[in-house]
Design a protein around this motif. Sequence first.
Motif, mmCIF file in Angstrom:
data_model
loop_
_atom_site.group_PDB
_atom_site.id
_atom_site.type_symbol
_atom_site.label_atom_id
_atom_site.label_comp_id
_atom_site.label_asym_id
_atom_site.label_seq_id
_atom_site.Cartn_x
_atom_site.Cartn_y
_atom_site.Cartn_z
ATOM 1 N N ALA A 7 10.376 17.886 0.461
ATOM 2 C CA ALA A 7 10.693 16.501 -0.222
ATOM 3 C C ALA A 7 11.133 15.718 0.561
ATOM 4 N N GLU A 8 12.348 16.095 1.372
ATOM 5 C CA GLU A 8 12.854 15.081 2.432
ATOM 6 C C GLU A 8 12.164 14.824 3.433
ATOM 7 N N ALA A 9 11.049 15.732 3.963
ATOM 8 C CA ALA A 9 9.985 15.352 4.994
ATOM 9 C C ALA A 9 9.067 14.422 4.497
ATOM 10 N N ALA A 10 8.648 14.612 3.299
ATOM 11 C CA ALA A 10 7.679 13.679 2.907
ATOM 12 C C ALA A 10 8.343 12.130 2.627
ATOM 13 N N ARG A 11 9.622 12.016 2.149
ATOM 14 C CA ARG A 11 10.239 10.791 1.999
ATOM 15 C C ARG A 11 10.453 10.300 3.352
ATOM 16 N N ALA A 42 1.895 9.852 -2.241
ATOM 17 C CA ALA A 42 1.293 10.893 -2.926
ATOM 18 C C ALA A 42 2.048 12.122 -2.722
ATOM 19 N N ALA A 43 2.134 12.324 -1.429
ATOM 20 C CA ALA A 43 2.701 13.589 -0.907
ATOM 21 C C ALA A 43 4.375 13.639 -1.277
ATOM 22 N N THR A 44 4.884 12.353 -1.145
ATOM 23 C CA THR A 44 6.066 12.206 -1.753
ATOM 24 C C THR A 44 6.584 12.807 -3.185
ATOM 25 N N ILE A 45 5.635 12.145 -3.810
ATOM 26 C CA ILE A 45 5.654 12.522 -5.430
ATOM 27 C C ILE A 45 5.195 13.860 -5.700
ATOM 28 N N THR A 46 4.369 14.454 -5.031
ATOM 29 C CA THR A 46 4.122 15.940 -5.223
ATOM 30 C C THR A 46 5.145 16.776 -4.678
ATOM 31 N N ALA A 47 6.041 16.481 -3.607
ATOM 32 C CA ALA A 47 7.064 17.209 -2.991
ATOM 33 C C ALA A 47 8.367 17.084 -4.099
ATOM 34 N N ASP A 48 8.576 15.890 -4.340
ATOM 35 C CA ASP A 48 9.668 15.498 -5.357
ATOM 36 C C ASP A 48 9.423 16.395 -6.731
ATOM 37 N N ALA A 50 0.895 -1.099 0.213
ATOM 38 C CA ALA A 50 0.207 -0.062 0.003
ATOM 39 C C ALA A 50 0.788 1.209 0.003
ATOM 40 N N LEU A 51 2.035 1.085 0.660
ATOM 41 C CA LEU A 51 2.981 2.715 0.759
ATOM 42 C C LEU A 51 3.549 2.656 -0.464
ATOM 43 N N ASP A 52 3.735 1.697 -1.276
ATOM 44 C CA ASP A 52 4.408 1.799 -2.609
ATOM 45 C C ASP A 52 3.325 2.314 -3.522
ATOM 46 N N SER A 53 2.165 2.357 -3.411
ATOM 47 C CA SER A 53 1.134 2.746 -4.288
ATOM 48 C C SER A 53 0.955 4.262 -4.332
ATOM 49 N N ASP A 54 0.849 5.023 -5.553
ATOM 50 C CA ASP A 54 0.880 6.217 -5.857
ATOM 51 C C ASP A 54 -0.497 7.113 -5.203
ATOM 52 N N THR A 55 -1.308 6.046 -5.027
ATOM 53 C CA THR A 55 -2.798 6.537 -4.410
ATOM 54 C C THR A 55 -2.554 6.856 -2.839
ATOM 55 N N HIS A 56 -1.422 6.314 -2.263
ATOM 56 C CA HIS A 56 -1.316 6.166 -0.671
ATOM 57 C C HIS A 56 -1.029 7.764 -0.396
#
Length: 447
Positions: free
Chosen positions: A154-158, A87-93, A77-83
């Motif tokens: 981005a670091e915080a999201a990751r 999703a926050a990591t993708i947006t922050a990156d 689930a954590l590896d899904s883009d919808t989680h």
Amino acid sequence: MRLRRSLAVAVAVAVTTPVALFTAAPALAAGAPAAQTQNQPTYAELKKAAADAQKAYEKALAAKEEGQEKVKATLEALDSDTHPLKAATITADKAAEEAAAAETAAEKAVRDAEAVVEAAQGETEKAEAEKALETAEADLAKAVEAKEKADAAAEAARTALDDARVAAVREYSVLKKALDDALAAKEAAEEALGTAEECVRETGLTSLAVGLPAEVVAGTTVDFTLRVTNGTERTLTVDPLAFVHVDGERGGEKSRLAVEWSNGSGWHALNGDEPEHIAHIDTMAPGERSDVKLRMTIAPDAASADAFALFAADASSAYRPCVLGPMKRYDFELLPAGSDPGRVDDADPGQTGKDDDQRPATAGPGTTPQGGAAGQPVTTARTTPTTPTTRTAATSTYGTTAATGGTLAQTGTSPALVPLGAASAVAVALGAGAVLAARRRGTADRA
């Protein structure tokens, strides 16, 4: 943080891979002093502990398997883009990448403005170029600040995503550790129970034939006694062992000897084909003695022959289900009818042959115990060395649970027999004249 993310991924891969879980407090010997065993677990307690440890292991295993499925689902689930965290990591990156591009563009604008300043010809042109450079430098400062904020976000999201992965793995690790501990406890309990179940030799548990003559005459009946003594320092449940046989006779054929034993209320015949347990004694205290009456009738047409008797005592205690007393062998002679042997001494106990010290195979559930005494109360006269009185033994029947703290009498035979199923009475080699003769010669040589 890159190292932390790498570790999180590595652990996640490891826990989703199937793990091999299964791999292939000794009690003291029966004669140990009570002071040495008062704090030792009984056999019943060891058996219960092993059963409890098995149940605990099964529960831990089920919890671990459930936890493994849970952590696997969580990581997927954590590896899904919808989680939300992913999703926050993708947006922050993406924001960090855009900020980096803006910074790069601002740096280029500054370089271009510097080139214009250098190329300016007049004062007016130069002033305008310098003003443009100041604007570009201000824009660059803002771009750098924006990129730093975007990188931090981005670091915080990751980090939040990695922390969620680590938390899922840590929760599973607790279950895995509990399973490892349960397995260790289970193996320790099984080892302690297995040690207690190992048969031990107890020299203090003796069997002695009293009044068995060295010579008997065809057509006569001889009375003698099997005397069992508990010379240990522990209370035992005892099964005397008896076998009387004529050399050369084969199993199943009519024997020249008919041997019976008495439980105090009747006589029961030995089957004559193999060693068997007789006169079960529920409780024998340390130093106590029990006499079992026997009588042997010799067929009137019996010819001269050599014969022998084997006697021993098998037992169990609250700490051991299998205690073996030493086997005694008595050799005697059959004389033809009408013989006058004169004064006859008792047969002397000799050393047994290598195949003599065998115990009967365990009877299956619901079978009749050897000796034909199923359901018969056993009453024997007992005395102690210091108190020469007679008392009645505890009433018991084969196939019931003796009060020995967890012995296995439920199998339909004496509790002392349970671990002895591998031993076979065939080893006495009935009818094998050469073996018996060799055994007799060996006994004579050692006498």
